[in-house]
Write a protein that holds these residues in place. Sequence first.
Motif, PDB file in Angstrom:
ATOM      1  N   GLY A  87     101.606 -35.750 107.822  1.00  0.00           N
ATOM      2  CA  GLY A  87     100.177 -35.436 107.879  1.00  0.00           C
ATOM      3  C   GLY A  87      99.760 -34.487 106.775  1.00  0.00           C
ATOM      4  O   GLY A  87      98.647 -34.608 106.221  1.00  0.00           O
ATOM      5  N   ILE A  90      99.039 -36.406 103.586  1.00  0.00           N
ATOM      6  CA  ILE A  90      97.724 -37.041 103.587  1.00  0.00           C
ATOM      7  C   ILE A  90      96.631 -36.007 103.319  1.00  0.00           C
ATOM      8  O   ILE A  90      95.665 -36.275 102.591  1.00  0.00           O
ATOM      9  CB  ILE A  90      97.479 -37.773 104.924  1.00  0.00           C
ATOM     10  N   SER A  91      96.769 -34.807 103.866  1.00  0.00           N
ATOM     11  CA  SER A  91      95.795 -33.748 103.596  1.00  0.00           C
ATOM     12  C   SER A  91      95.739 -33.412 102.110  1.00  0.00           C
ATOM     13  O   SER A  91      94.655 -33.217 101.549  1.00  0.00           O
ATOM     14  CB  SER A  91      96.143 -32.488 104.405  1.00  0.00           C
ATOM     15  N   ASP A  94      93.972 -36.256 100.278  1.00  0.00           N
ATOM     16  CA  ASP A  94      92.529 -36.220 100.527  1.00  0.00           C
ATOM     17  C   ASP A  94      91.855 -35.141  99.682  1.00  0.00           C
ATOM     18  O   ASP A  94      90.794 -35.381  99.078  1.00  0.00           O
ATOM     19  CB  ASP A  94      92.248 -35.969 102.005  1.00  0.00           C
ATOM     20  N   ASP A  99      93.121 -41.881  96.723  1.00  0.00           N
ATOM     21  CA  ASP A  99      93.092 -42.906  97.769  1.00  0.00           C
ATOM     22  C   ASP A  99      94.441 -43.586  97.949  1.00  0.00           C
ATOM     23  O   ASP A  99      94.844 -43.904  99.068  1.00  0.00           O
ATOM     24  CB  ASP A  99      92.033 -43.961  97.443  1.00  0.00           C
ATOM     25  N   SER A 100      95.131 -43.830  96.820  1.00  0.00           N
ATOM     26  CA  SER A 100      96.406 -44.548  96.846  1.00  0.00           C
ATOM     27  C   SER A 100      97.295 -43.997  95.745  1.00  0.00           C
ATOM     28  O   SER A 100      96.811 -43.652  94.658  1.00  0.00           O
ATOM     29  CB  SER A 100      96.168 -46.047  96.643  1.00  0.00           C
ATOM     30  N   LEU A 116     104.659 -42.557 107.099  1.00  0.00           N
ATOM     31  CA  LEU A 116     103.376 -42.944 106.508  1.00  0.00           C
ATOM     32  C   LEU A 116     103.187 -44.461 106.519  1.00  0.00           C
ATOM     33  O   LEU A 116     102.047 -44.939 106.538  1.00  0.00           O
ATOM     34  CB  LEU A 116     103.274 -42.411 105.076  1.00  0.00           C
ATOM     35  N   THR A 119     101.358 -44.994 109.663  1.00  0.00           N
ATOM     36  CA  THR A 119     100.059 -44.341 109.856  1.00  0.00           C
ATOM     37  C   THR A 119      99.077 -44.536 108.706  1.00  0.00           C
ATOM     38  O   THR A 119      97.863 -44.576 108.932  1.00  0.00           O
ATOM     39  CB  THR A 119     100.261 -42.836 110.079  1.00  0.00           C
ATOM     40  N   HIS A 120      99.583 -44.646 107.477  1.00  0.00           N
ATOM     41  CA  HIS A 120      98.705 -44.706 106.303  1.00  0.00           C
ATOM     42  C   HIS A 120      99.300 -45.620 105.234  1.00  0.00           C
ATOM     43  O   HIS A 120      99.404 -45.255 104.061  1.00  0.00           O
ATOM     44  CB  HIS A 120      98.493 -43.308 105.714  1.00  0.00           C
ATOM     45  N   LEU A 121      99.698 -46.816 105.642  1.00  0.00           N
ATOM     46  CA  LEU A 121     100.347 -47.733 104.704  1.00  0.00           C
ATOM     47  C   LEU A 121      99.476 -48.017 103.484  1.00  0.00           C
ATOM     48  O   LEU A 121      99.988 -48.193 102.375  1.00  0.00           O
ATOM     49  CB  LEU A 121     100.687 -49.040 105.431  1.00  0.00           C
ATOM     50  N   ASN A 122      98.158 -48.029 103.682  1.00  0.00           N
ATOM     51  CA  ASN A 122      97.238 -48.334 102.580  1.00  0.00           C
ATOM     52  C   ASN A 122      97.230 -47.266 101.498  1.00  0.00           C
ATOM     53  O   ASN A 122      96.752 -47.509 100.387  1.00  0.00           O
ATOM     54  CB  ASN A 122      95.818 -48.525 103.110  1.00  0.00           C
ATOM     55  N   ARG A 123      97.791 -46.097 101.791  1.00  0.00           N
ATOM     56  CA  ARG A 123      97.836 -45.025 100.783  1.00  0.00           C
ATOM     57  C   ARG A 123      99.039 -45.160  99.859  1.00  0.00           C
ATOM     58  O   ARG A 123      99.149 -44.431  98.864  1.00  0.00           O
ATOM     59  CB  ARG A 123      97.862 -43.644 101.461  1.00  0.00           C
TER      60      ARG A 123
END
Length: 286
Positions: A87, A90-91, A94, A99-100, A116, A119-123
């Motif tokens: 997490g 991701i912070s 951001d 974005d990626s 990840l 939770t955030h595969l698109n990143r």
Amino acid sequence: MAESNDRFIKVPDGLNLHVRIYGADNGGTPIVCLPGLTRNVLDFEDLARVLAAPPYDRRMIAISSRGRGLSDRDPSPERYTIPIEAGDVISVLDQLGIDSAAFIGTSRGGLILHVLAMTHLNRIERLVLNDIGPVLETEGLRQIQGYLGNRPAPSSYAEAADILKATHGAEFPALKQDNWADMAKALYREIDGKLTADFDPDIAAQFRAADLSQPFPDLWAQFALFADKKVMVIRGEHSRLLSRATTDEMARRHSGCTIVEAKGQGHAPLLHLGGLAEAIGAFLGS
């Protein structure tokens, strides 16, 4: 050599994380580097300076997880967990407006990438896993437990380099004395005139207390989520944590998975040696 600059980024629970950025004005997909269990941004110093300079010219971002290096230590040690550290990543993305990104994850950093993926595969645009995979060998985990608990305190950086060489030299015959000296400067920091391992001791205590009587749960389901991503796996020739059987299976399950062996290195390989930087640069730029 590419210039670097440091930032401290506050994550939602108020801790400040140390982030080092190389080639801040470079274009292309940024490359985010995630260190291992007790390591910090300095693990990627040499690699990042290579990849941020010609001919690669990439923006490189290395993150010291909470409790490591110059990042704040967590007053609640039970929060030193892979999901919370994921997490935090991701912070950071951001707040940097990313974005990626392409990712390089060493050991625990690679486990963070498996979280990840859920939770955030698109990143994740593509990824390099440095001596980590869906199966962790118990022998390698016990080895880490052992040296986290028994390494003596050095009185100088020269002594620290000698201790590191005595502890890990058999698995890293490719390293020369200046490599051990560089490693010592990455792992220790002088505080009040004394050299101190540059991480919160609670992290080591937590890992030493882990019950290794049962195998660590495998992460094949998480690895499968990378099916549409390009993946490079670097395995130390003498690694006890990541087996050849596991890397063979990773390649079998994922047609876009490239396996590279770091000759003369164990867990975890230094990524600027033995042509690895060039291999990583070619992979991330393809």
